[in-house]
Design a protein around this motif. Structure first.
Motif, PDB file in Angstrom:
ATOM      1  N   LEU A  97      -9.733   9.426   8.547  1.00 20.21           N
ATOM      2  CA  LEU A  97     -10.785   8.969   7.633  1.00 20.21           C
ATOM      3  C   LEU A  97     -12.023   9.855   7.735  1.00 20.21           C
ATOM      4  O   LEU A  97     -12.670  10.134   6.730  1.00 20.21           O
ATOM      5  CB  LEU A  97     -11.153   7.522   7.927  1.00 20.21           C
ATOM      6  N   ALA A  98     -12.343  10.309   8.933  1.00 17.54           N
ATOM      7  CA  ALA A  98     -13.514  11.172   9.119  1.00 17.54           C
ATOM      8  C   ALA A  98     -13.280  12.539   8.479  1.00 17.54           C
ATOM      9  O   ALA A  98     -14.194  13.132   7.919  1.00 17.54           O
ATOM     10  CB  ALA A  98     -13.828  11.322  10.602  1.00 17.54           C
ATOM     11  N   THR A  99     -12.041  13.026   8.566  1.00 17.01           N
ATOM     12  CA  THR A  99     -11.709  14.329   8.002  1.00 17.01           C
ATOM     13  C   THR A  99     -11.740  14.301   6.477  1.00 17.01           C
ATOM     14  O   THR A  99     -12.239  15.225   5.841  1.00 17.01           O
ATOM     15  CB  THR A  99     -10.303  14.772   8.474  1.00 17.01           C
ATOM     16  N   ASP A 100     -11.201  13.232   5.893  1.00 17.45           N
ATOM     17  CA  ASP A 100     -11.110  13.139   4.431  1.00 17.45           C
ATOM     18  C   ASP A 100     -11.350  11.687   4.013  1.00 17.45           C
ATOM     19  O   ASP A 100     -10.407  10.957   3.711  1.00 17.45           O
ATOM     20  CB  ASP A 100      -9.752  13.635   3.953  1.00 17.45           C
ATOM     21  N   GLY A 124       0.842  -1.190   0.000  1.00 16.07           N
ATOM     22  CA  GLY A 124       0.000   0.000   0.000  1.00 16.07           C
ATOM     23  C   GLY A 124       0.874   1.236   0.000  1.00 16.07           C
ATOM     24  O   GLY A 124       2.047   1.169   0.374  1.00 16.07           O
ATOM     25  N   PRO A 125       0.335   2.374  -0.379  1.00 18.67           N
ATOM     26  CA  PRO A 125       1.124   3.598  -0.445  1.00 18.67           C
ATOM     27  C   PRO A 125       1.415   4.231   0.916  1.00 18.67           C
ATOM     28  O   PRO A 125       2.297   5.066   1.037  1.00 18.67           O
ATOM     29  CB  PRO A 125       0.269   4.531  -1.293  1.00 18.67           C
ATOM     30  N   ALA A 126       0.659   3.828   1.914  1.00 18.22           N
ATOM     31  CA  ALA A 126       0.830   4.369   3.270  1.00 18.22           C
ATOM     32  C   ALA A 126       0.314   3.330   4.255  1.00 18.22           C
ATOM     33  O   ALA A 126      -0.344   2.366   3.863  1.00 18.22           O
ATOM     34  CB  ALA A 126       0.047   5.676   3.429  1.00 18.22           C
ATOM     35  N   THR A 127       0.618   3.539   5.497  1.00 14.47           N
ATOM     36  CA  THR A 127       0.053   2.653   6.517  1.00 14.47           C
ATOM     37  C   THR A 127      -1.382   3.093   6.791  1.00 14.47           C
ATOM     38  O   THR A 127      -1.859   4.067   6.228  1.00 14.47           O
ATOM     39  CB  THR A 127       0.909   2.689   7.800  1.00 14.47           C
ATOM     40  N   ALA A 128      -2.048   2.380   7.643  1.00 16.43           N
ATOM     41  CA  ALA A 128      -3.469   2.622   7.909  1.00 16.43           C
ATOM     42  C   ALA A 128      -3.719   4.041   8.422  1.00 16.43           C
ATOM     43  O   ALA A 128      -2.946   4.580   9.213  1.00 16.43           O
ATOM     44  CB  ALA A 128      -3.986   1.616   8.926  1.00 16.43           C
ATOM     45  N   ALA A 129      -4.806   4.603   7.949  1.00 16.15           N
ATOM     46  CA  ALA A 129      -5.228   5.918   8.442  1.00 16.15           C
ATOM     47  C   ALA A 129      -5.962   5.739   9.765  1.00 16.15           C
ATOM     48  O   ALA A 129      -6.583   4.702  10.009  1.00 16.15           O
ATOM     49  CB  ALA A 129      -6.149   6.581   7.422  1.00 16.15           C
ATOM     50  N   THR A 130      -5.909   6.759  10.601  1.00 15.92           N
ATOM     51  CA  THR A 130      -6.668   6.720  11.846  1.00 15.92           C
ATOM     52  C   THR A 130      -8.137   6.999  11.535  1.00 15.92           C
ATOM     53  O   THR A 130      -8.473   7.517  10.467  1.00 15.92           O
ATOM     54  CB  THR A 130      -6.161   7.791  12.830  1.00 15.92           C
ATOM     55  N   PHE A 131      -9.018   6.692  12.465  1.00 17.67           N
ATOM     56  CA  PHE A 131     -10.432   6.997  12.281  1.00 17.67           C
ATOM     57  C   PHE A 131     -10.640   8.496  12.098  1.00 17.67           C
ATOM     58  O   PHE A 131     -11.481   8.931  11.323  1.00 17.67           O
ATOM     59  CB  PHE A 131     -11.273   6.489  13.460  1.00 17.67           C
ATOM     60  N   GLU A 132      -9.848   9.310  12.826  1.00 22.93           N
ATOM     61  CA  GLU A 132      -9.961  10.758  12.704  1.00 22.93           C
ATOM     62  C   GLU A 132      -9.581  11.215  11.295  1.00 22.93           C
ATOM     63  O   GLU A 132     -10.243  12.066  10.702  1.00 22.93           O
ATOM     64  CB  GLU A 132      -9.072  11.470  13.741  1.00 22.93           C
TER      65      GLU A 132
END
Length: 189
Positions: A120-123, A110-118
């Motif tokens: 994901l909520a922001t964008d 993947g291009p980055a590690t996992a996003a946080t829930f925050e």
């Protein structure tokens, strides 16, 4: 669009495989990077068809992000779907040509590690603007494996993707196993 930490971990993983005797060559990345549109179109159309009843009768059973993503499939036409299937046929041919010259293709998982829930909520659409290293294997049906090859500064895992020719799953697994025997990333948490 790939995070520097991911690229560094990927390059280190490739170096390990080189040290194990793997000959590393560059391949044309265009078919791999251009797979997103047909893959996404097919995925959304088929996912919507599968989940249509749930969306109508029990939408609350689906997470909001998933629910919205599935609903996108309702706006695709049969023409969109057929065009994506035609493109799929072309991608399969292009990737098959590349795979004739190499045993496996390596990339970050993947291009980055996992996003946080925050995050994901922001964008919530951010992940769809980043490169995808898995779309082409969903599209072509070729075997692909992800093995741990590092961690980012937040302690989240980074994966090395190893993909192979059709029906050569065993080779993909052997390369992954050889990499894991030479490193200890798979033992870390």
């Amino acid at each position: 669009g790939t995070a520097p930490e991911v690229l560094a971990a990927f390059e280190a993983a490739v170096a390990v495989l080189r040290d194990l005797g793997v000959e590393v060559v560059d391949v044309d990345g265009e078919p791999f990077s251009a797979a997103r549109w047909p893959n996404t179109t097919i995925l959304l159309a088929e996912s919507y068809t599968y989940h249509e009843q749930t969306l109508k009768e029990r939408p609350q059973d689906l997470a909001p992000g998933l629910r919205n993503r599935l609903r996108e499939g309702a706006f695709l036409s049969a023409a969109d779907y057929l065009q994506a299937q035609r493109a799929r046929t072309q991608f399969i041919a292009k990737v098959r040509d590349i795979m004739r010259r190499v045993d496996v293709v390596l990339s970050p998982a993947g291009p980055a590690t996992a996003a946080t829930f925050e995050e994901l909520a922001t964008d919530p659409e951010a992940q769809y603007r980043m490169p995808s290293y898995t779309n082409v294997y969903n599209l072509t049906g070729l075997p692909a494996l992800s093995v741990p090859c590092g961690f980012d500064t937040r302690g989240l895992p980074i994966g090395l993707q190893i993909a192979g020719r059709a029906f050569e799953d065993a080779l993909v697994l052997r390369v992954g196993h050889a990499y894991e025997q030479a490193t200890d990333w798979h033992k870390r948490h």
